[in-house]
Design an enzyme around this catalytic site. Structure first.
Site, PDB file in Angstrom:
ATOM      1  N   SER A   1      42.760  47.245  38.835  1.00  0.00           N
ATOM      2  CA  SER A   1      42.876  45.519  39.247  1.00  0.00           C
ATOM      3  C   SER A   1      42.895  45.328  40.638  1.00  0.00           C
ATOM      4  CB  SER A   1      44.281  45.222  38.797  1.00  0.00           C
ATOM      5  OG  SER A   1      44.438  45.056  37.361  1.00  0.00           O
TER       6      SER A   1
ATOM      7  N   LYS B   1      39.922  43.292  41.446  1.00  0.00           N
ATOM      8  CA  LYS B   1      40.175  41.726  41.324  1.00  0.00           C
ATOM      9  C   LYS B   1      40.003  41.093  43.012  1.00  0.00           C
ATOM     10  CE  LYS B   1      42.281  42.163  36.966  1.00  0.00           C
ATOM     11  NZ  LYS B   1      43.557  42.532  36.079  1.00  0.00           N
TER      12      LYS B   1
ATOM     13  N   TYR C   1      33.476  42.700  33.883  1.00  0.00           N
ATOM     14  CA  TYR C   1      35.030  42.974  34.091  1.00  0.00           C
ATOM     15  C   TYR C   1      35.304  44.651  33.885  1.00  0.00           C
ATOM     16  CZ  TYR C   1      39.934  42.860  33.841  1.00  0.00           C
ATOM     17  OH  TYR C   1      41.471  43.620  33.631  1.00  0.00           O
TER      18      TYR C   1
ATOM     19  N   TYR D   1      51.732  41.050  39.959  1.00  0.00           N
ATOM     20  CA  TYR D   1      52.156  40.503  38.549  1.00  0.00           C
ATOM     21  C   TYR D   1      53.794  39.999  38.426  1.00  0.00           C
ATOM     22  CZ  TYR D   1      48.048  42.925  37.861  1.00  0.00           C
ATOM     23  OH  TYR D   1      46.719  43.263  38.264  1.00  0.00           O
TER      24      TYR D   1
ATOM     25  N   VAL E   1      46.292  49.687  37.889  1.00  0.00           N
ATOM     26  CA  VAL E   1      46.890  50.682  36.976  1.00  0.00           C
ATOM     27  C   VAL E   1      46.496  52.121  37.156  1.00  0.00           C
ATOM     28  CG1 VAL E   1      47.797  49.018  35.042  1.00  0.00           C
ATOM     29  CG2 VAL E   1      45.600  50.248  34.746  1.00  0.00           C
TER      30      VAL E   1
HETATM   31  O1  DON Z   1      42.460  45.100  32.078  1.00  0.00           O
HETATM   32  C1  DON Z   1      42.821  46.154  32.300  1.00  0.00           C
HETATM   33  O2  DON Z   1      43.784  46.448  31.339  1.00  0.00           O
HETATM   34  C2  DON Z   1      42.641  47.210  33.337  1.00  0.00           C
HETATM   35  N1  DON Z   1      41.324  47.662  33.183  1.00  0.00           N
HETATM   36  C3  DON Z   1      43.131  46.649  34.648  1.00  0.00           C
HETATM   37  C4  DON Z   1      44.551  46.436  34.649  1.00  0.00           C
HETATM   38  C5  DON Z   1      45.210  46.642  35.873  1.00  0.00           C
HETATM   39  O3  DON Z   1      44.725  47.633  36.848  1.00  0.00           O
HETATM   40  C6  DON Z   1      46.596  45.999  35.991  1.00  0.00           C
HETATM   41  N2  DON Z   1      47.062  46.206  37.116  1.00  0.00           N
HETATM   42  N3  DON Z   1      48.144  46.635  37.525  1.00  0.00           N
END
Ligand code: DON
Length: 325
Positions: A74, A77, A201, A253, A271
């Site tokens: 993320s 982003k 994405y 978040y 993540v």
């Molecule tokens: O969309 C997802 O599930 C992941 N590829 C990215 C999520 C993410 O990194 C959330 N952050 N903490």
């Protein structure tokens, strides 16, 4: 003269602070758990911790596994938002909000009552709309190439690339993202097909970087939109300030308030266990440790940034006369 001595002392201190923090993190017993919903991320060893601090005058301090690649997830982003604002400017805010969600990164609950307009560009739904905006080059891989070339330019490093195994796994396991994209499409808030938007994405989430590259890529956010070394403008000053504001209020978040309370810096987590943090006018900072806390943010990355902000006085809520970097 006193200024120069103070500055040299602080530089010496900063090297020691970064080394001390890395040493403490290496020994920390409670390291969190890696993300388990994307198999290649679940396998990463939680014993690792890396950190890089790039100061506004171009010094680089690193410690631990600062040269180890990890999945940006993320954190991408932030760079995708920067690109989208470059394409459509403030029209983006007709399709994405600017408020903290108070929900998990992949939550769908607010989308129904808010008619397909995601709360902010850093939750998944918001980033999927941003990907739709960035899909200007026809095929998703062309738009992904544009994003990669942008982060290479920011980091001044042409080796940055997508981890294809992570990208594949991401699309095989991304059922919630498929749901979010289809749901927003039903409200008319995606202009391309959900498949194409998600291909971009998933690809951007799977970009791999190390702490050194990430801290370099974040320099424009600490330097009012400029590359502080070349003086080249990346984004207008107002835009850099606003991206920082969104990182502070929405970058973690439902833990964004806690991150502001503990660290007090604009920050964006992923993540993969990385966090990009910005000390405006002072430094761009990247930390990485793959173990996550209950909200999906790096357990030791957050703790390391808390230590750094405390010892440097760099929290945006601190006295403005803390030593400059
Ligand atoms: O969309 C997802 O599930 C992941 N590829 C990215 C999520 C993410 O990194 C959330 N952050 N903490």
């Amino acid at each position: 003269m006193t200024d120069v001595v103070e500055r040299l002392n602080f530089m010496h201190d900063l090297a020691a602070i970064v080394a001390d923090i890395a040493e403490e993190m290496q020994a920390a017993p409670d390291r969190g758990k890696p993300a388990d919903y994307i198999p290649p991320l679940a396998r990463v060893d939680v014993a690792q911790f890396g950190m890089a601090v790039v100061t506004v005058d171009g010094r680089v301090f690193t410690a631990g596994s600062a040269d180890e690649l990890f999945s940006l997830q993320s954190i991408s982003k932030v760079f995708a938002l920067t690109l989208a604002l470059g394409k459509v400017g403030s029209q983006l805010w007709d399709r994405v909000g600017r408020e903290p969600s108070g929900s998990a990164f992949n939550s769908i609950v607010q989308l129904e009552s808010e008619r397909g307009i995601p709360r902010n560009p850093f939750i998944n739904a918001g980033a999927i709309v941003v990907a739709d905006v960035n899909l200007t080059r026809g095929a998703p891989r062309e738009s992904l190439a544009e994003l990669i070339s942008f982060v290479r330019h920011l980091a001044d490093d042409d080796t940055i690339a997508v981890d294809v195994e992570v990208a594949k796994s991401e699309s095989e396991t991304g059922f919630r993202n498929v749901a979010l994209a289809n749901y927003m499409k039903s409200f008319g808030n995606l202009h391309h097909t959900p498949e194409d938007v998600l291909a971009l994405y998933f690809g951007q989430c799977a970009v791999a970087m190390n702490c050194r590259q990430l801290a370099m890529a974040g320099r424009y956010l600490m330097a009012a939109g400029l590359n502080p070394t070349s003086g080249h403008r990346i984004v207008p000053e107002t835009r850099a300030r606003r991206i920082n504001a969104l990182m502070l209020t929405c970058g973690h978040y439902d833990a964004s308030g806690d991150f502001a309370f503990r660290v007090g810096l604009p920050g964006k987590s992923g993540v993969g266990g990385g966090i990009l943090a910005v000390a405006p006018g002072r430094a761009s900072i990247a930390v990485w440790s793959p173990g996550l806390n209950a909200q999906g943010n790096s357990q030791l990355g957050t703790l390391a940034l808390e230590r750094l902000a405390t010892r440097t006085g760099w929290s945006v809520f601190d006295r403005a006369d803390a030593p400059p970097a």
